[in-house]
Design a protein around this motif. Structure first.
Motif, PDB file in Angstrom:
ATOM      1  N   VAL A 106      35.454  20.162  26.092  1.00 11.97           N
ATOM      2  CA  VAL A 106      34.808  21.371  26.601  1.00 11.97           C
ATOM      3  C   VAL A 106      34.619  22.381  25.466  1.00 11.97           C
ATOM      4  N   LYS A 107      35.658  22.594  24.654  1.00  6.22           N
ATOM      5  CA  LYS A 107      35.601  23.566  23.553  1.00  6.22           C
ATOM      6  C   LYS A 107      34.732  23.069  22.395  1.00  6.22           C
ATOM      7  N   ASP A 108      34.796  21.757  22.130  1.00  2.91           N
ATOM      8  CA  ASP A 108      34.056  21.172  21.013  1.00  2.91           C
ATOM      9  C   ASP A 108      33.008  20.202  21.551  1.00  2.91           C
ATOM     10  N   GLU A 109      32.353  19.507  20.646  1.00  2.14           N
ATOM     11  CA  GLU A 109      31.374  18.511  21.060  1.00  2.14           C
ATOM     12  C   GLU A 109      32.022  17.471  21.972  1.00  2.14           C
ATOM     13  N   PRO A 110      31.361  17.108  23.066  1.00  4.35           N
ATOM     14  CA  PRO A 110      29.981  17.432  23.441  1.00  4.35           C
ATOM     15  C   PRO A 110      29.822  18.691  24.296  1.00  4.35           C
ATOM     16  N   ASN A 111      30.816  19.599  24.306  1.00  6.12           N
ATOM     17  CA  ASN A 111      30.717  20.870  25.046  1.00  6.12           C
ATOM     18  C   ASN A 111      30.324  20.659  26.502  1.00  6.12           C
ATOM     19  N   LEU A 112      31.087  19.817  27.182  1.00  4.73           N
ATOM     20  CA  LEU A 112      30.758  19.462  28.563  1.00  4.73           C
ATOM     21  C   LEU A 112      30.989  20.631  29.517  1.00  4.73           C
ATOM     22  N   ARG A 113      30.135  20.680  30.538  1.00  2.00           N
ATOM     23  CA  ARG A 113      30.280  21.677  31.588  1.00  2.00           C
ATOM     24  C   ARG A 113      30.382  21.021  32.960  1.00  2.00           C
ATOM     25  N   TYR A 114      29.513  20.056  33.212  1.00  4.27           N
ATOM     26  CA  TYR A 114      29.440  19.474  34.555  1.00  4.27           C
ATOM     27  C   TYR A 114      30.140  18.115  34.607  1.00  4.27           C
ATOM     28  N   TYR A 115      30.849  17.877  35.703  1.00  8.69           N
ATOM     29  CA  TYR A 115      31.531  16.591  35.931  1.00  8.69           C
ATOM     30  C   TYR A 115      31.358  16.178  37.388  1.00  8.69           C
ATOM     31  N   TRP A 116      31.041  14.911  37.586  1.00  8.54           N
ATOM     32  CA  TRP A 116      31.037  14.306  38.930  1.00  8.54           C
ATOM     33  C   TRP A 116      31.613  12.908  38.793  1.00  8.54           C
ATOM     34  N   GLY A 117      32.617  12.574  39.596  1.00 11.82           N
ATOM     35  CA  GLY A 117      33.250  11.263  39.500  1.00 11.82           C
ATOM     36  C   GLY A 117      33.531  10.664  40.862  1.00 11.82           C
ATOM     37  N   ILE A 118      33.579   9.351  40.884  1.00  8.75           N
ATOM     38  CA  ILE A 118      33.914   8.631  42.111  1.00  8.75           C
ATOM     39  C   ILE A 118      34.950   7.566  41.779  1.00  8.75           C
ATOM     40  N   PRO A 119      35.995   7.424  42.592  1.00 10.16           N
ATOM     41  CA  PRO A 119      37.043   6.445  42.271  1.00 10.16           C
ATOM     42  C   PRO A 119      36.558   5.007  42.372  1.00 10.16           C
ATOM     43  N   LEU A 120      37.130   4.149  41.547  1.00 10.79           N
ATOM     44  CA  LEU A 120      36.872   2.705  41.579  1.00 10.79           C
ATOM     45  C   LEU A 120      37.965   2.069  42.433  1.00 10.79           C
ATOM     46  N   LYS A 121      37.656   1.938  43.717  1.00  9.37           N
ATOM     47  CA  LYS A 121      38.663   1.526  44.697  1.00  9.37           C
ATOM     48  C   LYS A 121      38.599   0.026  44.948  1.00  9.37           C
ATOM     49  N   THR A 122      39.761  -0.629  44.939  1.00 10.81           N
ATOM     50  CA  THR A 122      39.833  -2.058  45.242  1.00 10.81           C
ATOM     51  C   THR A 122      39.924  -2.278  46.748  1.00 10.81           C
ATOM     52  N   GLU A 123      39.842  -3.539  47.138  1.00 10.75           N
ATOM     53  CA  GLU A 123      39.973  -3.874  48.561  1.00 10.75           C
ATOM     54  C   GLU A 123      41.351  -3.502  49.094  1.00 10.75           C
ATOM     55  N   ASN A 124      42.328  -3.419  48.218  1.00 10.02           N
ATOM     56  CA  ASN A 124      43.684  -3.053  48.630  1.00 10.02           C
ATOM     57  C   ASN A 124      43.881  -1.540  48.710  1.00 10.02           C
ATOM     58  N   GLY A 125      42.823  -0.777  48.424  1.00  9.81           N
ATOM     59  CA  GLY A 125      42.903   0.663  48.563  1.00  9.81           C
ATOM     60  C   GLY A 125      43.479   1.383  47.368  1.00  9.81           C
ATOM     61  N   HIS A 126      43.485   0.738  46.193  1.00  5.63           N
ATOM     62  CA  HIS A 126      44.021   1.362  44.981  1.00  5.63           C
ATOM     63  C   HIS A 126      42.878   1.744  44.047  1.00  5.63           C
ATOM     64  N   ASN A 127      42.946   2.943  43.498  1.00  6.41           N
ATOM     65  CA  ASN A 127      41.934   3.438  42.572  1.00  6.41           C
ATOM     66  C   ASN A 127      42.314   3.087  41.141  1.00  6.41           C
ATOM     67  N   LEU A 128      41.574   2.146  40.550  1.00  6.99           N
ATOM     68  CA  LEU A 128      41.873   1.697  39.199  1.00  6.99           C
ATOM     69  C   LEU A 128      41.429   2.708  38.153  1.00  6.99           C
ATOM     70  N   GLY A 129      40.472   3.517  38.506  1.00  2.13           N
ATOM     71  CA  GLY A 129      39.918   4.498  37.589  1.00  2.13           C
ATOM     72  C   GLY A 129      38.749   5.174  38.268  1.00  2.13           C
ATOM     73  N   ALA A 130      37.734   5.546  37.475  1.00  2.00           N
ATOM     74  CA  ALA A 130      36.606   6.274  38.047  1.00  2.00           C
ATOM     75  C   ALA A 130      35.343   6.011  37.249  1.00  2.00           C
ATOM     76  N   LEU A 131      34.215   6.060  37.953  1.00  2.00           N
ATOM     77  CA  LEU A 131      32.906   6.171  37.333  1.00  2.00           C
ATOM     78  C   LEU A 131      32.560   7.650  37.324  1.00  2.00           C
ATOM     79  N   CYS A 132      32.223   8.200  36.162  1.00  2.00           N
ATOM     80  CA  CYS A 132      31.900   9.628  36.103  1.00  2.00           C
ATOM     81  C   CYS A 132      30.603   9.853  35.358  1.00  2.00           C
ATOM     82  N   VAL A 133      29.887  10.905  35.752  1.00  2.00           N
ATOM     83  CA  VAL A 133      28.692  11.355  35.044  1.00  2.00           C
ATOM     84  C   VAL A 133      28.941  12.796  34.631  1.00  2.00           C
ATOM     85  N   MET A 134      28.493  13.168  33.417  1.00  2.00           N
ATOM     86  CA  MET A 134      28.800  14.489  32.861  1.00  2.00           C
ATOM     87  C   MET A 134      27.604  15.034  32.092  1.00  2.00           C
ATOM     88  N   ASP A 135      27.576  16.356  31.936  1.00  3.83           N
ATOM     89  CA  ASP A 135      26.463  16.969  31.240  1.00  3.83           C
ATOM     90  C   ASP A 135      26.891  18.311  30.656  1.00  3.83           C
TER      91      ASP A 135
END
Length: 409
Positions: free
Chosen positions: A110-139
């Motif tokens: 945020v402070k340095d490059e790439p000076n991000l402001r916007y974040y949107w993410g969705i969890p990567l959920k398995t069939e067992n209901g566990h979130n392994l991580g996330a897909l995120c888009v930023m700008d």
């Protein structure tokens, strides 16, 4: 969307240990996944209309960006990430202005490059209901994710999980094929003995011709019969054996390491963490068995958690030493690993917690949040593969983790 207050109150998923176990079951090499997912990060960025898209997997200590568009895949401390909040729930998580949020305004991205402001993410959920991580888009600028775009991003996240499952299935197939080949080799070796005996006895009878006496011939026939019976029993054993019984955990031979390649992989994955913390990471090995291959299964998960933990609890300019060796004992090869740091040390009570699998979280040397379930995961994985783990430590001086794992014979 999830409320900010709820997220602050619950920084760790309620099912965190189960989540970590399932992530470990994928047995991923985080440095070797980009080619499988890069097309999906580009698609996600185009759908969202953002400059950057990342696929992030989150383990005990680290967020691993395994593929990216508009920004190279990186690794960062879990507590520095935005996605640590995304994996707390089941729905998308959005931050309109990272620079206006107390949790993120001082972060380097945020402070340095790439000076991000916007974040949107969705969890990567398995069939067992566990979130392994996330897909995120930023700008760098505020964006608007419409309901239509959101649905498309959800489909992309689902495809990411599907590909992870596909990779896991392919690895399991490789394991099965390897086990079948090994079983064929074993059966062929075991059959050669009885068959050779039968041929040898028959040759003796043939060579003696008329000189054979009845008693000797009958004795030879008995031996031939015994060898033939042994072959039949062996055939029955092959036909009835369950090569994939869950009661026989084996190290997955989908990838083979030796001490040299394992050393390189440790540097590839964890040297960045050490450099960020200004800690010296060194890996030493006994090279007399350095080129003997052994299966990779869960080694990165076990060693990675130990090394990340050591780096976390070692002060600036400190040292983390890893020693690797391979030894043969009781007709098995054993991988012997030691991870030593000159950090905070561990109390006797906490060592007992770790060895009993009941460890909790604690603070690092520069205030990092603890994700101490990583050590419980190590204990769980070592036990699963019938290995051994020992811990030695003195408060304020050092911690030493000793691990022995059977890696085939």
């Amino acid at each position: 969307m999830l409320s900010t207050q709820a997220l602050i109150a619950s920084p760790i998923p309620k099912n965190e240990f189960e989540r970590l176990i399932e992530l470990s079951e994928y047995d991923l090499d985080y440095s070797n996944l980009e080619s499988h997912f890069k097309d999906l990060t580009k698609l996600a960025a185009k759908v969202a209309g953002t400059e950057i898209s990342l696929i992030n997997l989150i383990d005990s200590f680290t967020q691993w960006s395994v593929a990216g568009y508009g920004f190279p895949p990186i690794q960062m401390d879990r507590e520095d990430s935005v996605c640590q909040y995304t994996i707390l729930g089941d729905i998308p998580y959005e931050v309109m202005d990272l620079s206006d949020d107390e949790r993120f305004k001082q972060k380097f991205y945020v402070k340095d490059e790439p000076n991000l402001r916007y974040y949107w993410g969705i969890p990567l959920k398995t069939e067992n209901g566990h979130n392994l991580g996330a897909l995120c888009v930023m700008d760098k600028e505020k964006k608007n994710i419409s309901p239509e775009k959101e649905e498309l991003l959800k489909l992309i996240a689902s495809e990411i999980v599907s590909r992870l499952n596909m990779l896991r299935t392919m690895d399991d197939l490789k394991k099965s094929m390897t086990e079948i080949r090994e079983d064929h080799k074993r059966v062929a070796h075991d059959i050669r003995g009885p068959i050779g005996g039968i041929i040898g006895l028959a040759q003796i009878i043939q060579d003696q011709g008329d000189d054979n006496n009845l008693e000797e011939v009958l004795e030879f026939i008995q031996l031939i019969k015994k060898s033939g019976k042994s072959l039949l029993e062996m055939a029955d054993d092959v036909l009835t054996q369950n090569f994939h019984s869950k009661n026989r955990p084996k190290l997955n031979k989908k990838l083979e390491y030796n001490l040299f390649t394992l050393k390189e992989k440790i540097y590839d994955l964890y040297a960045v963490q050490a450099k960020q913390k200004e800690v010296t990471l060194s890996v030493h090995l006994k090279s007399q068995n350095g080129d003997i291959p052994f299966p990779q299964n869960k080694l990165l998960q076990i060693l990675g958690n130990l090394i990340s933990n050591a780096i976390k609890f070692t002060p600036k300019y400190g040292d983390v030493e890893v020693h690797l060796s391979l030894a043969e004992k009781e007709d098995k090869n054993w991988l012997i690993v030691s991870v030593r740091d000159n950090g905070l040390g561990i109390s006797k009570e906490r060592i007992q917690e770790i060895l009993s699998g009941k460890t909790t979280s604690s603070q690092g040397t520069v205030g990092e949040k603890g994700f101490g379930l990583g050590l419980s995961l190590v204990k769980h994985l070592v036990d699963t593969y019938h290995g051994q783990i020992k811990i030695k430590s003195e408060l304020g001086l050092y911690s030493l983790f000793l691990v022995r794992l059977p890696v085939g014979g």
